[in-house]
Scaffold this active site. Structure first.
Site, PDB file in Angstrom:
ATOM      1  N   ASP A  67       0.831  -1.093  -0.153  1.00  0.00           N
ATOM      2  CA  ASP A  67       0.022   0.038  -0.085  1.00  0.00           C
ATOM      3  C   ASP A  67       0.802   1.184  -0.043  1.00  0.00           C
ATOM      4  OD1 ASP A  67       0.975  -0.394   2.524  1.00  0.00           O
ATOM      5  OD2 ASP A  67      -1.109  -0.997   3.329  1.00  0.00           O
ATOM      6  N   ASN A 136      -7.686  -3.197  14.091  1.00  0.00           N
ATOM      7  CA  ASN A 136      -8.852  -3.363  13.589  1.00  0.00           C
ATOM      8  C   ASN A 136      -8.981  -4.546  12.625  1.00  0.00           C
ATOM      9  OD1 ASN A 136      -7.944  -2.425  11.487  1.00  0.00           O
ATOM     10  ND2 ASN A 136      -9.386  -0.725  11.369  1.00  0.00           N
ATOM     11  N   HIS A 138      -7.353  -4.897  10.010  1.00  0.00           N
ATOM     12  CA  HIS A 138      -6.993  -4.636   8.611  1.00  0.00           C
ATOM     13  C   HIS A 138      -5.649  -5.189   8.100  1.00  0.00           C
ATOM     14  CE1 HIS A 138      -4.807  -0.424   9.750  1.00  0.00           C
ATOM     15  NE2 HIS A 138      -3.900  -1.557   9.507  1.00  0.00           N
TER      16      HIS A 138
HETATM   17  C1  F6R Z   1       1.376  -1.665   6.077  1.00  0.00           C
HETATM   18  C2  F6R Z   1       0.290  -2.288   6.022  1.00  0.00           C
HETATM   19  C3  F6R Z   1      -0.672  -2.214   7.552  1.00  0.00           C
HETATM   20  C4  F6R Z   1       0.045  -2.438   8.450  1.00  0.00           C
HETATM   21  C5  F6R Z   1      -0.586  -2.290   9.859  1.00  0.00           C
HETATM   22  C6  F6R Z   1      -0.032  -2.628  11.204  1.00  0.00           C
HETATM   23  O1  F6R Z   1       1.876  -1.649   4.875  1.00  0.00           O
HETATM   24  O2  F6R Z   1      -0.494  -2.896   5.095  1.00  0.00           O
HETATM   25  O3  F6R Z   1      -1.693  -3.183   7.238  1.00  0.00           O
HETATM   26  O4  F6R Z   1       0.650  -3.771   8.468  1.00  0.00           O
HETATM   27  O5  F6R Z   1      -1.304  -1.209  10.062  1.00  0.00           O
HETATM   28  O6  F6R Z   1       0.875  -1.612  11.410  1.00  0.00           O
HETATM   29  P1  F6R Z   1       2.133  -1.500  12.547  1.00  0.00           P
HETATM   30  O7  F6R Z   1       2.783  -2.867  12.361  1.00  0.00           O
HETATM   31  O8  F6R Z   1       2.524  -0.010  12.668  1.00  0.00           O
HETATM   32  O9  F6R Z   1       1.317  -1.814  13.844  1.00  0.00           O
END
Ligand code: F6R
Length: 241
Positions: A67, A136, A138
């Protein structure tokens, strides 16, 4: 779904790096799907150290990131282009033209998304996808919703994600509200998937990923449908399993 529980963040990162390195050793021209965020930072650090010790060679590796924020210039310190360059690519022998991130600055964003899907497909598809997970549930920026995208597309970030990600920006107003993300179908087409999670804040999302119903309200729950997923967790993230 295989679940590996490590003592702490450091050993989780080492284990994840071993997964990626062994993929690249077995198939030097592997196509890797990569994530940004706090979680994989330790894994990238380990991989850089393995590269410096000549244990792994990235010269033929191709990467596709999950992303990128919408309309954030590539040289902005919060962009994922910048993140990948600073935290991984510039320290290893990967060829710049083999690294790909969605271009959130593209004038025709829909065409950019279609182009990204085509590029993944013509590279032969993702061999190993590395995922983090949002509090959440995602994955990529596929946020909980009534419907999920199959293919790469422009999505709205939830208020929760904007708030969580504001820790990297000087104020919450600066966090982009939209992002380009690969879709759920793109993720689920990867041949192998590893998902990394560390810390208590991720424990509920991990519980729902593993034991919950498959629901669009927890996008990571769709990983239950994939034949080759390994969760690499630290004890805190695994505490509700
Ligand atoms: C980033 C991505 C997101 C993160 C998620 C967790 O490329 O795709 O899904 O993996 O937001 O982020 P952190 O590791 O900062 O807790």
């Amino acid at each position: 779904m295989r679940i590996i529980v490590e003592e702490d963040y450091e050993s989780m990162s080492k284990r994840a790096a071993l997964f990626v390195a062994s993929q690249v050793i077995l198939k030097p021209d592997s196509v890797l799907g990569l994530a940004t965020g706090s979680t994989p930072l330790g894994m990238y650090k380990e991989l850089i150290e393995m590269y410096q010790r000549s244990e792994v060679d990235f010269s033929e590796v191709i990467t596709f990131n999950l992303d990128e924020y919408y309309q954030l210039p590539h040289d902005d310190a919060q962009s994922y282009h910048y993140f990948m360059k600073e935290n991984f690519f510039k320290h290893i022998n990967i060829k710049e033209y083999n690294t790909h991130l969605p271009d959130g600055m593209a004038a025709d964003i829909e065409e950019e998304c279609r182009k990204y899907e085509r590029a993944i497909e013509s590279s032969g598809g993702i061999d190993l996808q590395v995922l983090g997970i949002g509090e959440n549930g995602h994955i990529g920026f596929n946020e909980p919703a009534e419907k999920l995208n199959v293919y790469t597309g422009l999505v709205n970030l939830t208020e929760e994600t904007i708030k969580v990600n504001s820790r990297f920006f000087s104020s919450v107003e600066e966090v982009p509200t939209k992002a380009v993300t690969v879709g759920m179908g793109t993720i689920l087409k990867a041949k192998r998937i590893i998902l990394l999670a560390s810390g208590e804040k991720k424990a509920e999302a991990i519980r729902d990923t593993v034991n919950g119903h498959v629901t669009t309200q927890v996008p990571s729950s769709f990983l239950q449908l994939h034949p080759d997923v390994t969760l690499i967790l630290d004890k805190a993230a695994a505490s509700l399993l």
